[in-house]
Design an enzyme around this catalytic site. Structure first.
Site, PDB file in Angstrom:
ATOM      1  CB  CYS A  29     -75.852  59.537  22.086  1.00  0.00           C
ATOM      2  SG  CYS A  29     -77.532  59.754  22.216  1.00  0.00           S
ATOM      3  CG  HIS A  85     -74.513  59.719  18.269  1.00  0.00           C
ATOM      4  ND1 HIS A  85     -75.461  58.369  18.393  1.00  0.00           N
ATOM      5  CD2 HIS A  85     -75.507  60.461  18.625  1.00  0.00           C
ATOM      6  CE1 HIS A  85     -76.500  58.575  18.496  1.00  0.00           C
ATOM      7  NE2 HIS A  85     -76.858  60.080  18.665  1.00  0.00           N
ATOM      8  CG  ASN A 128     -80.011  58.404  17.484  1.00  0.00           C
ATOM      9  OD1 ASN A 128     -79.542  57.557  17.950  1.00  0.00           O
ATOM     10  ND2 ASN A 128     -80.252  59.849  17.482  1.00  0.00           N
TER      11      ASN A 128
END
Length: 358
Positions: free
Chosen positions: A122, A270, A301
């Protein structure tokens, strides 16, 4: 405190590619016991709706290769001029060789091009940008190709509702190169390895090799099914970490760059989920029109590719036609987090591209 700044280094272009397959959370109602109201709450509060996932034969190398070729064409770049290649991923094609070596061969880059992988998720895109800037600023390279991509959906158990509806796949390509323009970029990078168990695939490495035992699925106390080969995420701990550390990280990079929120055009986080992003924004008293947070609802994601994907998804026209002061901030697996204050000026920035397997 790993704070660093660079001069005479710029980002010339960013491309993101996502796979064709689209999965809708509305189609996964069985994960939630057939409770449509719960699905609707998740869509509204967490921002999950759809995600793009790779098929069995498509990997992060494939997606990033497509992004790189689009970037080369869009910039009119001679690929032989690329003298540095960084591949950020936690879903490599192989333990050996590196993804960087594989894609170096596919793209037919020059043998003098230094190429290596970075194993980060991430926060990985910002870490990769930092490394690329350092390679250029040191005089080692003139043009560095940064590839960041993951196919985390392949690690997710379809019966684990804490992760199954969340993760999408993507590959990105960014060109970082030397410039005579007197511009500065600022970076701040951190790690807290005491939280390494919060986001983890327990089996598959040499500490815990894959065996028949690690494939056995079990049910946790919240009704999620997974094996040791699948991705585990402690959602509560990740949420607490994110909303605690990110306001500090943003204030830190602002202080280091001697800028204020008012100086920034956008803050790109993120894309963990919309609920986390909006909570961070509230704690920082950020105007939401400066904080794009819809990308996760369109693509999921996307781990290391979520920041470049958000740039291409939300800011394509802005960045293609004007100069923007931007903060980038990634946080997650490791635990690790990294922020950057950069200027993007009329870069090559097409909208998110769909992968054409043909």
């Amino acid at each position: 405190m790993a704070n660093t700044n660079f001069t005479n280094v710029k980002i010339s272009g960013i491309v993101t590619v996502v796979p064709q397959i689209v999965k809708l959370i509305d189609d996964e109602i069985d994960l939630y016991g057939g409770n449509q109201k719960q699905i609707d709450r998740i869509k509204k509060s967490i921002g999950l709706d759809r995600r793009h996932v790779a098929d069995a034969d498509t990997t992060s190398v494939d997606l990033c290769e497509a992004a790189a070729r689009k970037l080369f064409k869009g910039l009119g770049l001679n690929k032989r001029d690329v003298d540095g290649l960084i591949f950020v991923t936690q879903t490599p094609d192989h333990f050996q060789p590196s993804n960087a070596a594989v894609i170096h061969g596919r793209l037919e880059l020059d043998s003098s091009c230094a190429s290596f992988d970075i194993n980060l998720g991430c926060s990985g895109y910002v870490y990769g940008l930092w490394m690329a800037h350092m390679m250029v600023a040191s005089g080692t390279c003139n043009k560095v190709l940064l590839l960041a991509g993951d196919t985390i959906s392949k690690y997710v158990n379809p019966r684990d509702r804490s992760t199954a509806p969340l993760f999408g796949d993507a590959g990105s390509a960014t060109l970082v190169e030397k410039t005579e323009v007197d511009t500065k970029s600022f970076f701040s990078l951190h790690t807290d390895g005491s939280g390494n168990d919060f986001i983890k695939v327990p089996a598959g490495g040499f500490r815990c090799p894959t065996t028949e035992k690690t494939t056995v699925e079990y049910e946790d106390t919240e009704g999620n099914w997974r094996s040791q080969n699948d991705l585990y995420m402690n959602g509560g701990e990740v949420f607490n970490f994110s909303i605690k550390i990110e306001p500090v990280a943003i204030n830190e990079i602002l202080k280091y760059s001697k800028k204020t929120i008012d100086d920034m055009d956008y803050i790109i986080f993120h894309q963990a989920n919309k609920y986390i992003i909006t909570n961070i924004a509230k704690r920082l008293k950020l105007p939401l029109d400066k904080v794009p947070c819809e990308t996760v609802g369109k693509y999921g994601n996307q781990s290391s590719a979520s920041i470049p994907s958000t740039i291409n998804d939300a800011l394509s026209i802005k960045l293609s036609t004007s100069q923007q002061d931007i903060i980038l901030s990634g946080f997650g697996v490791g635990l690790s987090w990294a922020s950057a204050s950069i200027v993007l000026d009329n870069i090559y920035c097409p909208t998110v591209q769909i992968y054409n397997k043909g």
